[in-house]
Structure formats: structure tokens, C-alpha cells
Scaffold this active site. Structure first.
Site, PDB file in Angstrom:
ATOM      1  N   ASP A   1      -0.473  -6.021   6.782  1.00 49.39           N
ATOM      2  CA  ASP A   1       0.235  -7.436   6.662  1.00 49.39           C
ATOM      3  C   ASP A   1       1.520  -7.280   7.333  1.00 49.39           C
ATOM      4  O   ASP A   1       2.664  -8.246   7.279  1.00 49.39           O
ATOM      5  CB  ASP A   1       0.388  -7.821   5.310  1.00 49.39           C
ATOM      6  CG  ASP A   1       0.982  -6.838   4.331  1.00 49.39           C
ATOM      7  OD1 ASP A   1       1.487  -5.731   4.752  1.00 49.39           O
ATOM      8  OD2 ASP A   1       1.346  -7.136   2.988  1.00 49.39           O
ATOM      9  N   SER A   2       2.058  -6.187   7.890  1.00 53.13           N
ATOM     10  CA  SER A   2       3.155  -5.997   8.841  1.00 53.13           C
ATOM     11  C   SER A   2       2.907  -7.126   9.845  1.00 53.13           C
ATOM     12  O   SER A   2       4.056  -7.205  10.544  1.00 53.13           O
ATOM     13  CB  SER A   2       3.351  -4.576   9.033  1.00 53.13           C
ATOM     14  OG  SER A   2       2.383  -3.956   9.794  1.00 53.13           O
TER      15      SER A   2
ATOM     16  N   ASP B   1      -5.381  -5.419   5.284  1.00 54.99           N
ATOM     17  CA  ASP B   1      -4.349  -5.590   4.184  1.00 54.99           C
ATOM     18  C   ASP B   1      -4.879  -6.998   3.432  1.00 54.99           C
ATOM     19  O   ASP B   1      -5.071  -7.989   4.279  1.00 54.99           O
ATOM     20  CB  ASP B   1      -3.022  -5.850   4.575  1.00 54.99           C
ATOM     21  CG  ASP B   1      -2.225  -4.539   4.195  1.00 54.99           C
ATOM     22  OD1 ASP B   1      -2.769  -3.538   3.514  1.00 54.99           O
ATOM     23  OD2 ASP B   1      -1.173  -4.303   5.050  1.00 54.99           O
TER      24      ASP B   1
ATOM     25  N   LYS C   1      -7.208  -3.012   1.652  1.00 55.56           N
ATOM     26  CA  LYS C   1      -6.222  -2.161   1.289  1.00 55.56           C
ATOM     27  C   LYS C   1      -5.274  -3.076   0.281  1.00 55.56           C
ATOM     28  O   LYS C   1      -5.041  -4.493   0.836  1.00 55.56           O
ATOM     29  CB  LYS C   1      -5.275  -1.674   2.407  1.00 55.56           C
ATOM     30  CG  LYS C   1      -3.839  -1.036   1.724  1.00 55.56           C
ATOM     31  CD  LYS C   1      -3.361  -0.058   2.695  1.00 55.56           C
ATOM     32  CE  LYS C   1      -2.177  -0.602   3.492  1.00 55.56           C
ATOM     33  NZ  LYS C   1      -1.192  -1.666   2.912  1.00 55.56           N
TER      34      LYS C   1
ATOM     35  N   GLU D   1      -1.802  -3.353  -2.465  1.00 60.18           N
ATOM     36  CA  GLU D   1      -0.512  -2.578  -2.962  1.00 60.18           C
ATOM     37  C   GLU D   1      -0.339  -2.615  -4.561  1.00 60.18           C
ATOM     38  O   GLU D   1      -0.781  -3.704  -5.333  1.00 60.18           O
ATOM     39  CB  GLU D   1       0.660  -3.224  -2.459  1.00 60.18           C
ATOM     40  CG  GLU D   1       0.595  -3.129  -1.140  1.00 60.18           C
ATOM     41  CD  GLU D   1       2.145  -3.822  -0.515  1.00 60.18           C
ATOM     42  OE1 GLU D   1       3.061  -4.195  -1.252  1.00 60.18           O
ATOM     43  OE2 GLU D   1       2.432  -3.867   0.821  1.00 60.18           O
TER      44      GLU D   1
ATOM     45  N   GLU E   1       4.013   5.275   0.757  1.00 60.38           N
ATOM     46  CA  GLU E   1       5.080   5.069   1.603  1.00 60.38           C
ATOM     47  C   GLU E   1       6.403   5.203   1.000  1.00 60.38           C
ATOM     48  O   GLU E   1       6.666   4.841  -0.208  1.00 60.38           O
ATOM     49  CB  GLU E   1       4.906   3.521   1.811  1.00 60.38           C
ATOM     50  CG  GLU E   1       5.942   2.844   2.949  1.00 60.38           C
ATOM     51  CD  GLU E   1       5.702   1.428   3.400  1.00 60.38           C
ATOM     52  OE1 GLU E   1       4.540   0.978   3.174  1.00 60.38           O
ATOM     53  OE2 GLU E   1       6.481   1.012   4.075  1.00 60.38           O
TER      54      GLU E   1
HETATM   55  O1  KIV Z   1       1.072  -3.412   6.813  1.00 57.98           O
HETATM   56  C1  KIV Z   1       1.328  -2.190   6.887  1.00 57.98           C
HETATM   57  O2  KIV Z   1       1.705  -1.902   8.390  1.00 57.98           O
HETATM   58  C2  KIV Z   1       1.342  -1.207   6.028  1.00 57.98           C
HETATM   59  C3  KIV Z   1       1.655   0.394   6.585  1.00 57.98           C
HETATM   60  C4  KIV Z   1       3.138   0.344   6.680  1.00 57.98           C
HETATM   61  C5  KIV Z   1       1.149   1.237   5.682  1.00 57.98           C
HETATM   62  O3  KIV Z   1       0.730  -1.464   5.151  1.00 57.98           O
END
Ligand code: KIV
Length: 272
Positions: A52-53, A91, A121, A123, A190
């Protein structure tokens, strides 16, 4: 310890667990589009994270919070079309799994059905335990994410190192054990102290993938645009830049502008 690299035709969640058992480190990078994913996959990466980055890197938002489930599915399906070998983890974006386990399952199903990703994934620790169980019960592999969890940035107030204090470190260790017990196939840690990350990696049999978590873990992940130097205003200590694409691209594009203006481009061989 240096371990001979075994050849894997296709990486699965089981491959990753076997890699940890065999002492082979796991490589993971983000990708959000077809062209980049093709390069990353072709370079032999084990795991591609459609993170989600993308909210920061692709859309220019300050945080990961604004990206939507539809947008994540768009990015993930572009990545999946490019990938032949890597495991593609997607994510679950903020707001798509926190409210209740049924919604979490619906979101995970949409990702798997509409993007073709191989795992999701999310959180958090015990607060998302029921959601994780629900998703796993539907046969969808889940990767956990603890430590600095960017979707909680407004709760933390800062992007500094997490779990430096005993109480938070204890909670993180308990959460890691819980995620393993619930059935997660791996966990991202992280920005936490290297000593704590190493301890967590030793305490579980599933792989621990670190970002800013030292080298005592089972693998590493970085944001692709950071490691190739496309972003240049972000300088965390944990980031190793392998290229300086921001500068190289700026020079190339400036040269192109110059060539167009001076009519150097196109030349006689660059036309029909
Ligand atoms: O969204 C992302 O890029 C991440 C990584 C920093 C692990 O969750």
C-alpha cells in the site's frame, strides 16, 4: 552463513517456510506495475509485495491511508500479469479489514479473485486475529506485519523506531507468536531494534522479513523506488540505494529536452 541458492521454478508460501528451515535468506521488493514487476521478477526476487506504499510512491499521498481496495486490485493485477516466478503478496489497504472479520474476508477474496495475487498482507497483532483466522479459513495465505505499521501512523504520530521500550517489545513478541499460531506464513517486521527482530525470528518457525530490522531475520524487503533511487528525499538509515535513478533520469530527460529544442533529435536515421 552463506548458503548455496537452490533453484525454484515458482515460489510458494511453502517454499518460503522451507527457505527459512534451510537457512536461505528471502529477498522481497515492492512493485506496483507491469513493467517494473517484469524486471523485478526476471531478476530473481523471491517475493513481490504490491504494497500500500503505492499510495505514497505511485499516487503521491503523504500516508498509505488513502489508497482504496479497487486501486490495490488495479496495481496487483498489473503486477500479476508480469510475474512468472515470484510469490505475489498484496496489501489489504486501510479500512478494508479493520472493522470486522467478514469485511476482511470479503476484501481478501476480492484481491485474490480480481487480481490473481497469491497471498494478502495485513497490519496488526491481536486486534486483527479474528480477521486473519477468517481469511485463512477461506484458504487465503496471510502475511502479518508488526512494528512500525504505517496504517497506524496517526496513532504513533511519528515514523521513528518502534518497540524500543520493554512493554511494546513484549507485546510485539506475543503478537508474532499469535500470528504464527493463527497460521500466517510469514511476518514483516518494520523498523524495530535488530536485537528484538533476531529474537522474534528465532522464536518462530515461519519466516520473518525485515525492513529496518537488522540482519538477524530471515529475509529483507525494501520499497523498489527507494532502493533504485527514484525517490530521493527519503533517507532512513536502513535504506541502501543501489542506483541513483532520480539523477540519471533527470539528466536523460534534460538531454532529451535539449535535443528536441536544438533539433538534434530526431536525426536522419531516426525517421522514415
Ligand atoms: O507497503 C509497503 O511497501 C510495505 C513494506 C514497507 C513492507 O508494507
Amino acid at each position: 552463513m552463506s548458503v548455496a541458492k537452490k533453484e525454484y521454478k515458482r515460489i510458494t508460501v511453502k517454499t518460503l517456510v522451507d527457505m527459512k528451515a534451510n537457512g536461505e535468506k528471502i529477498s522481497m521488493l515492492t512493485a506496483y506495475d507491469f513493467t517494473m514487476a517484469k524486471i523485478v521478477d526476471g531478476s530473481g526476487i523471491d517475493v513481490i509485495l504490491v504494497g500500500d506504499s503505492a499510495s505514497n510512491v505511485m499516487a503521491g499521498h503523504e500516508t498509505t491511508l488513502p489508497i482504496t481496495l479497487d486501486q490495490m486490485i488495479y496495481h496487483a493485477s498489473s503486477v500479476v500479469r508480469a510475474v512468472e516466478r515470484a510469490l505475489v503478496v498484496v496489501d489489504l489497504p486501510f479500512g478494508s479489514y479493520q472493522s470486522d472479520p467478514k469485511e476482511a474476508l470479503r476484501s481478501a477474496i476480492r484481491i485474490m479473485k480480481e487480481s490473481g495475487g497469491h497471498a494478502v498482507k495485513l497490519e496488526g497483532g491481536k486486534e486483527v486475529k479474528e480477521s486473519i483466522k477468517r481469511i485463512l479459513n477461506a484458504g487465503i495465505p496471510v502475511m502479518g506485519h508488526l512494528g512500525l505499521t504505517p496504517q497506524s501512523i496517526y496513532k504513533f504520530g511519528t515514523y521513528t523506531v518502534r518497540a524500543k521500550e520493554e512493554e511494546e517489545a513484549k507485546r510485539l513478541k506475543e503478537d508474532a507468536l499469535m500470528l504464527e499460531k493463527a497460521g500466517c506464513f510469514a511476518i514483516v517486521l518494520e523498523k524495530i531494534p535488530a536485537k528484538l527482530a533476531k529474537e522474534v525470528a528465532k522464536s518462530v518457525s515461519i519466516p520473518i522479513i525485515g525492513i529496518g530490522a537488522g540482519n538477524g531475520v530471515d529475509g529483507q524487503v525494501l520499497v523498489l523506488h527507494d532502493m533504485i533511487g527514484m525517490t530521493h528525499e527519503f533517507h532512513p538509515r536502513f535504506l541502501r540505494r543501489y542506483m541513483n535513478l532520480y539523477e540519471d533520469m533527470t539528466a536523460a530527460i534534460s538531454q532529451y529536452v535539449e535535443d528536441v529544442k536544438t533539433e538534434d533529435f530526431p536525426n536522419s536515421e531516426e525517421q522514415y
